[in-house]
Design an enzyme around this catalytic site. Structure first.
Site, PDB file in Angstrom:
ATOM      1  N   HIS A 308       0.858  -1.192   0.000  1.00 21.21           N
ATOM      2  CA  HIS A 308       0.000   0.000   0.000  1.00 21.21           C
ATOM      3  C   HIS A 308       0.892   1.239   0.000  1.00 21.21           C
ATOM      4  O   HIS A 308       1.942   1.244   0.612  1.00 21.21           O
ATOM      5  CB  HIS A 308      -0.901   0.012   1.247  1.00 21.21           C
ATOM      6  CG  HIS A 308      -2.072   0.921   1.112  1.00 21.21           C
ATOM      7  ND1 HIS A 308      -1.980   2.263   1.363  1.00 21.21           N
ATOM      8  CD2 HIS A 308      -3.334   0.681   0.709  1.00 21.21           C
ATOM      9  CE1 HIS A 308      -3.164   2.820   1.148  1.00 21.21           C
ATOM     10  NE2 HIS A 308      -4.004   1.888   0.744  1.00 21.21           N
ATOM     11  N   ASP A 365      -8.016  -5.191  -0.303  1.00 23.47           N
ATOM     12  CA  ASP A 365      -8.465  -5.997  -1.453  1.00 23.47           C
ATOM     13  C   ASP A 365      -8.134  -7.472  -1.328  1.00 23.47           C
ATOM     14  O   ASP A 365      -8.622  -8.282  -2.131  1.00 23.47           O
ATOM     15  CB  ASP A 365      -7.830  -5.450  -2.738  1.00 23.47           C
ATOM     16  CG  ASP A 365      -8.380  -4.076  -3.071  1.00 23.47           C
ATOM     17  OD1 ASP A 365      -7.595  -3.133  -3.238  1.00 23.47           O
ATOM     18  OD2 ASP A 365      -9.625  -3.945  -3.135  1.00 23.47           O
TER      19      ASP A 365
END
Ligand code: SDX
Length: 432
Positions: A308, A365
């Site tokens: 991320h 996700d």
């Protein structure tokens, strides 16, 4: 502003730049006067160190894994709220009272239908069109069927006719695109069902097999949409703000956000994760082979669902998504081999120096697709689900951008040009 300044020396000249401080103590060098003072700009590909605006909507701390909407911790909201309650919070800055929520629920039921002429559009998309391209097209078309702002006395004031319409209708557009994709008759929204129940019913009810709206699924959908509702200046939200800064209306700005979310490095990652799990499973579960590929600098392969830009620790949303996964699987007594494989991958990666040294943890996700599968939602609809969740955040940022004289200025970054400096024109006949 603070009384502090940052000093910058260029060609022996010392410049002073103001320092601004966030409400949680982070500091930023305010470079809005930099070019006027120094003639220089900054260069920051991917905006990794650049704040695009001042915002009051969402706070996240990537090092400590903190995520708060309007000051409320994401875990508290996911545990105690329904999705449209959090949408109300993001749009107005306050959680609704009981009466305010009842009015908002009524508006969500009231605005759920789409113009019948819009339904013909679905017949003219090529078969197997991506639900994301359908979604962005249909949201953009709302502008023509529901001229926005005409009815809104304060178009940037939180809950308006336009924002309520969009929040409600996006479900119907998404469900209709699914029904068209699988060749089933459209199921219209029902006035007796609330936000998430209505969506699930529109998706899965069938004339020959009525859908039983299960409270477990409704609860899981509310939570997962809440977890996706906003995430400060991510790629798609920045796209909404940038497009909106040109004066474009809400619907075209949101349509731009949907397209930005589609990419596999962003919201499209939940689809990429499922495809990767299916690939590894079909390849005999050879996790080590794919870990080796991810670590090979010459191989573009990456583990979708990991890493991320901001979180350098476990994404707090991924923690809650994983819990929802286990709750659903155990309640429904489902054994999904892909969940077992996902957990095995996480276990291996969590012990691998390459990933540890780069702070690569599961993001929102990685497990979300497993939940959608358990709900019966097909893989090609996963990013549409992300868009349904992110919509209130996009709207809130579009309104905040428009409500603020400073951030309303048209977004127009500069560049460092390193092309050919200057050369005389060469006529066609003289070119070799
Ligand atoms: C979302 O921004 C948001 O807030 C987004 C989001 C939201 O709610 O809006 O949180 C939603 O988009 C989540 C992210 C979903 N995307 C993925 O899961 C795709 C896989 N992840 C990556 O491609 C990557 O981690 C990004 C795109 C998410 C972040 O990329 P960065 O910040 O540009 O980091 P990077 O590419 O510079 O990577 C740093 C290093 C590199 O290695 P080195 O060059 O140092 O050797 O980490 C490696 C990368 O190769 N790396 C990975 C990896 N992610 C980063 N290696 C293997 N697998 C991965 N997934």
């Amino acid at each position: 502003m603070t009384s502090e300044t940052a000093q910058l020396t260029i060609d022996g000249v010392v410049y002073e730049l103001p320092v601004v401080e966030s409400s949680t103590g982070e500091k930023a060098v305010d470079i809005r006067s930099l070019r006027n003072q120094t003639g220089c700009i900054t260069l920051d590909s991917g905006y990794m160190n650049t704040g695009s605006c001042i915002s009051n909507i969402t706070y996240l701390d990537g090092e400590r894994g903190i995520l708060r909407y309007r000051g409320y911790d994401i875990a508290d909201l996911a545990k105690n709220c329904i999705f449209i309650e959090v949408a109300y919070l993001l749009l107005t800055g306050e959680l609704p009272t009981y009466d305010e929520l009842e009015v908002f629920k009524r508006d969500m039921r009231r605005y759920a239908l789409i113009h019948e002429d819009m339904i013909h559009f679905f017949d003219h998309f090529p078969p197997n069109s991506s639900p994301m391209s359908i979604l962005s097209t249909m949201v953009g078309t709302l502008h023509d069927f529901y001229p926005e702002m005409d009815l809104d006395e304060d178009p940037y004031g939180g809950i308006t006719t336009t924002t309520a319409r969009l929040l409600s209708k996006i479900r119907t557009i998404a469900a209709f695109s699914y029904k068209k994709n699988v060749g089933h008759p459209l199921v219209y929204p029902r006035v007796d069902l609330n936000y998430c129940s209505n969506f699930l019913n529109m998706m899965f009810d069938r004339p020959i097999m009525p859908y039983n709206v299960e409270p477990l699924m409704v609860s899981a959908l509310n939570k997962i949409l809440i977890l996706h509702a906003d995430h400060e200046q991510n790629c798609s939200t920045s796209a909404v703000r940038l497009v909106g800064s040109s004066g474009a209306g809400l619907y075209p700005s949101i349509s731009a956000g949907i397209n930005a979310l589609w990419g596999p490095l962003h919201g499209g990652a939940n689809v990429a994760v499922l495809r990767l799990l299916e690939t590894i499973r079909a390849d005999g579960g050879t996790i080590d082979k794919y870990i080796a590929r991810a670590k090979n600098p010459d191989d573009p392969f990456r583990f979708s669902g990991f890493g991320h830009r901001v979180y350098k620790t476990y994404d707090p949303r991924a923690t809650i998504v994983k819990e929802i996964c286990h709750d659903i699987m155990s309640s429904l007594e489902i054994q999904d081999p892909l969940l077992d494989l996902a957990m095995e991958i996480e276990e291996k990666i969590s012990k691998d120096e390459y990933f540890i040294s780069r702070n690569l943890y599961p993001n929102v996700d990685f497990y979300s697709g497993i939940i959608y599968r358990a709900m019966g939602i097909p893989t090609n609809m996963f990013t549409v689900m992300f868009a349904l969740g992110r919509l209130p955040g996009w709207i809130a940022h579009w309104q905040e951008m428009n409500n603020n004289k400073e951030s309303r200025r048209i977004g127009r970054p500069r560049q460092v040009y390193q092309g050919v400096a200057h050369r005389p024109y060469v006529a066609l006949e003289r070119r070799q």
